[in-house]
Motif scaffolding. Structure first.
Motif, PDB file in Angstrom:
ATOM      1  N   GLY A 137      10.179  11.727 -17.599  1.00  0.00           N
ATOM      2  CA  GLY A 137       8.890  11.047 -17.448  1.00  0.00           C
ATOM      3  C   GLY A 137       8.932   9.600 -17.910  1.00  0.00           C
ATOM      4  N   ARG A 138       9.808   9.305 -18.890  1.00  0.00           N
ATOM      5  CA  ARG A 138       9.877   7.924 -19.384  1.00  0.00           C
ATOM      6  C   ARG A 138      10.387   6.991 -18.298  1.00  0.00           C
ATOM      7  N   LEU A 139      11.391   7.459 -17.533  1.00  0.00           N
ATOM      8  CA  LEU A 139      11.909   6.636 -16.430  1.00  0.00           C
ATOM      9  C   LEU A 139      10.830   6.450 -15.370  1.00  0.00           C
ATOM     10  N   LYS A 140      10.148   7.560 -15.050  1.00  0.00           N
ATOM     11  CA  LYS A 140       9.117   7.500 -14.007  1.00  0.00           C
ATOM     12  C   LYS A 140       8.035   6.483 -14.402  1.00  0.00           C
ATOM     13  N   LYS A 141       7.634   6.532 -15.663  1.00  0.00           N
ATOM     14  CA  LYS A 141       6.591   5.615 -16.138  1.00  0.00           C
ATOM     15  C   LYS A 141       7.090   4.169 -16.078  1.00  0.00           C
ATOM     16  N   ALA A 142       8.327   3.946 -16.563  1.00  0.00           N
ATOM     17  CA  ALA A 142       8.883   2.583 -16.582  1.00  0.00           C
ATOM     18  C   ALA A 142       9.011   2.040 -15.161  1.00  0.00           C
ATOM     19  N   LEU A 143       9.438   2.895 -14.236  1.00  0.00           N
ATOM     20  CA  LEU A 143       9.585   2.464 -12.842  1.00  0.00           C
ATOM     21  C   LEU A 143       8.242   2.108 -12.221  1.00  0.00           C
ATOM     22  N   GLY A 144       7.234   2.925 -12.524  1.00  0.00           N
ATOM     23  CA  GLY A 144       5.893   2.672 -11.987  1.00  0.00           C
ATOM     24  C   GLY A 144       5.361   1.327 -12.459  1.00  0.00           C
ATOM     25  N   LEU A 145       5.541   1.042 -13.755  1.00  0.00           N
ATOM     26  CA  LEU A 145       5.074  -0.235 -14.313  1.00  0.00           C
ATOM     27  C   LEU A 145       5.844  -1.398 -13.689  1.00  0.00           C
ATOM     28  N   ALA A 146       7.159  -1.205 -13.524  1.00  0.00           N
ATOM     29  CA  ALA A 146       7.989  -2.274 -12.956  1.00  0.00           C
ATOM     30  C   ALA A 146       7.589  -2.549 -11.508  1.00  0.00           C
ATOM     31  N   GLU A 147       7.328  -1.497 -10.752  1.00  0.00           N
ATOM     32  CA  GLU A 147       6.936  -1.678  -9.346  1.00  0.00           C
ATOM     33  C   GLU A 147       5.615  -2.435  -9.238  1.00  0.00           C
ATOM     34  N   THR A 148       4.682  -2.121 -10.125  1.00  0.00           N
ATOM     35  CA  THR A 148       3.388  -2.823 -10.121  1.00  0.00           C
ATOM     36  C   THR A 148       3.596  -4.297 -10.436  1.00  0.00           C
ATOM     37  N   GLU A 149       4.424  -4.576 -11.436  1.00  0.00           N
ATOM     38  CA  GLU A 149       4.661  -5.963 -11.844  1.00  0.00           C
ATOM     39  C   GLU A 149       5.411  -6.731 -10.751  1.00  0.00           C
ATOM     40  N   VAL A 150       6.377  -6.079 -10.115  1.00  0.00           N
ATOM     41  CA  VAL A 150       7.121  -6.730  -9.033  1.00  0.00           C
ATOM     42  C   VAL A 150       6.175  -7.058  -7.874  1.00  0.00           C
ATOM     43  N   ALA A 151       5.295  -6.136  -7.534  1.00  0.00           N
ATOM     44  CA  ALA A 151       4.347  -6.369  -6.432  1.00  0.00           C
ATOM     45  C   ALA A 151       3.450  -7.560  -6.764  1.00  0.00           C
ATOM     46  N   ARG A 152       3.017  -7.662  -8.012  1.00  0.00           N
ATOM     47  CA  ARG A 152       2.142  -8.761  -8.430  1.00  0.00           C
ATOM     48  C   ARG A 152       2.893 -10.103  -8.383  1.00  0.00           C
ATOM     49  N   ARG A 153       4.099 -10.109  -8.934  1.00  0.00           N
ATOM     50  CA  ARG A 153       4.848 -11.371  -9.010  1.00  0.00           C
ATOM     51  C   ARG A 153       5.299 -11.855  -7.635  1.00  0.00           C
ATOM     52  N   ALA A 154       5.648 -10.927  -6.753  1.00  0.00           N
ATOM     53  CA  ALA A 154       6.145 -11.318  -5.430  1.00  0.00           C
ATOM     54  C   ALA A 154       5.100 -12.137  -4.679  1.00  0.00           C
ATOM     55  N   VAL A 155       3.839 -11.858  -4.938  1.00  0.00           N
ATOM     56  CA  VAL A 155       2.755 -12.576  -4.262  1.00  0.00           C
ATOM     57  C   VAL A 155       2.400 -13.845  -5.027  1.00  0.00           C
ATOM     58  N   ALA A 156       2.476 -13.767  -6.362  1.00  0.00           N
ATOM     59  CA  ALA A 156       2.019 -14.863  -7.207  1.00  0.00           C
ATOM     60  C   ALA A 156       3.025 -16.000  -7.314  1.00  0.00           C
ATOM     61  N   VAL A 157       4.309 -15.702  -7.264  1.00  0.00           N
ATOM     62  CA  VAL A 157       5.333 -16.717  -7.564  1.00  0.00           C
ATOM     63  C   VAL A 157       5.862 -17.329  -6.282  1.00  0.00           C
TER      64      VAL A 157
END
Ligand SMILES: Cc1cc2nc3c(=O)[nH]c(=O)nc-3n(C[C@H](O)[C@H](O)[C@H](O)COP(=O)(O)O)c2cc1C
Length: 210
Positions: free
Chosen positions: A190-210
């Motif tokens: 579950g720790r990997l799943k949680k970390a991946l979910g957070l990373a995917e959200t952050e990547v989606a945000r940055r890809a549009v913002a940067v």
């Protein structure tokens, strides 16, 4: 036209978490920048040449005294630096290998950190080292199998990867660095799943913002 430079350094070409996330970043960025130009460099499939006697002699020779053969030795370094200079933003996929960066990424940095080209050295100046590249946003996607090595974790002092990357990038002028981190790759729980979910959200945000 905005330009994005994407560098991958995972030894894995399948199952790689960092490659999966740089791919997600790239797709999100292209969707947000339809006229964007992508420059992708796979540092594992196309290894940077480790610096040797000829490279060091060429790099430290005064530019006006370099022979055509010396310029040829530095051509790879020039190409890599030109890619950085042309880019508006950089994305790096970096797995932790033995507490630091993969050798293929270190070989790349050895090619691009060059006196008189990406930093200036003047023993009489204060400070004696001055970066020569223009700052731009850098997103570093890191994956480790033990999340305790990430900042704030109980083994964070063994994480030489992040301070080393920040030092190398800052030394040449790239100060605007943000990390997206995934821990617990080995645990597959579950720790990997949680970390991946957070990373995917952050990547989606940055890809549009940067
Ligand atoms: C040669 C090698 C050395 C590694 N060293 C470390 C390490 O020091 N600490 C750690 O937490 N994980 C270590 N790992 C695990 C990787 O960081 C982890 O599997 C990561 O997800 C790899 O990135 P990738 O999924 O993009 O390939 C190592 C993996 C390999 C292959």
């Amino acid at each position: 036209m905005p330009r994005l430079l994407v560098l991958n350094s995972s030894g894995r070409t399948t199952r790689s978490i960092t490659r999966r996330l740089t791919k997600q970043y790239t797709e999100g960025w292209l969707a947000a920048h339809p006229d964007g130009v992508l420059c992708e460099r796979d540092l594992t499939l196309h290894l940077s040449t480790p610096v040797n006697e000829a490279w060091i002699a060429s790099a430290f020779a005064p530019a006006e005294e370099r022979s055509p053969a010396m310029e040829a030795v530095l051509a790879e370094s020039e190409t890599l630096l030109a890619e950085i200079e042309a880019a508006d933003a950089l994305v790096l996929g970096v797995p932790m290998y033995n507490f630091g960066v993969p050798a293929q990424l270190k070989a790349y940095f050895d090619q691009i950190i060059r006196a008189g080209r990406s930093f200036q050295f003047d023993p009489d100046a204060e400070p004696p080292y001055q970066p020569l590249l223009a700052d731009k946003p850098v997103t570093i996607i890191v994956s480790v199998w033990d999340g305790d090595l990430l900042p704030g974790g109980p083994m964070a002092e063994l994480n030489f990867l992040e301070p080393h990357l920040l030092t190398m990038l800052g030394f040449i002028g790239l100060h605007s660095v943000d990390f997206v981190r995934v821990g617990y790759e080995e645990y597959q729980d579950g720790r990997l799943k949680k970390a991946l979910g957070l990373a995917e959200t952050e990547v989606a945000r940055r890809a549009v913002a940067v």
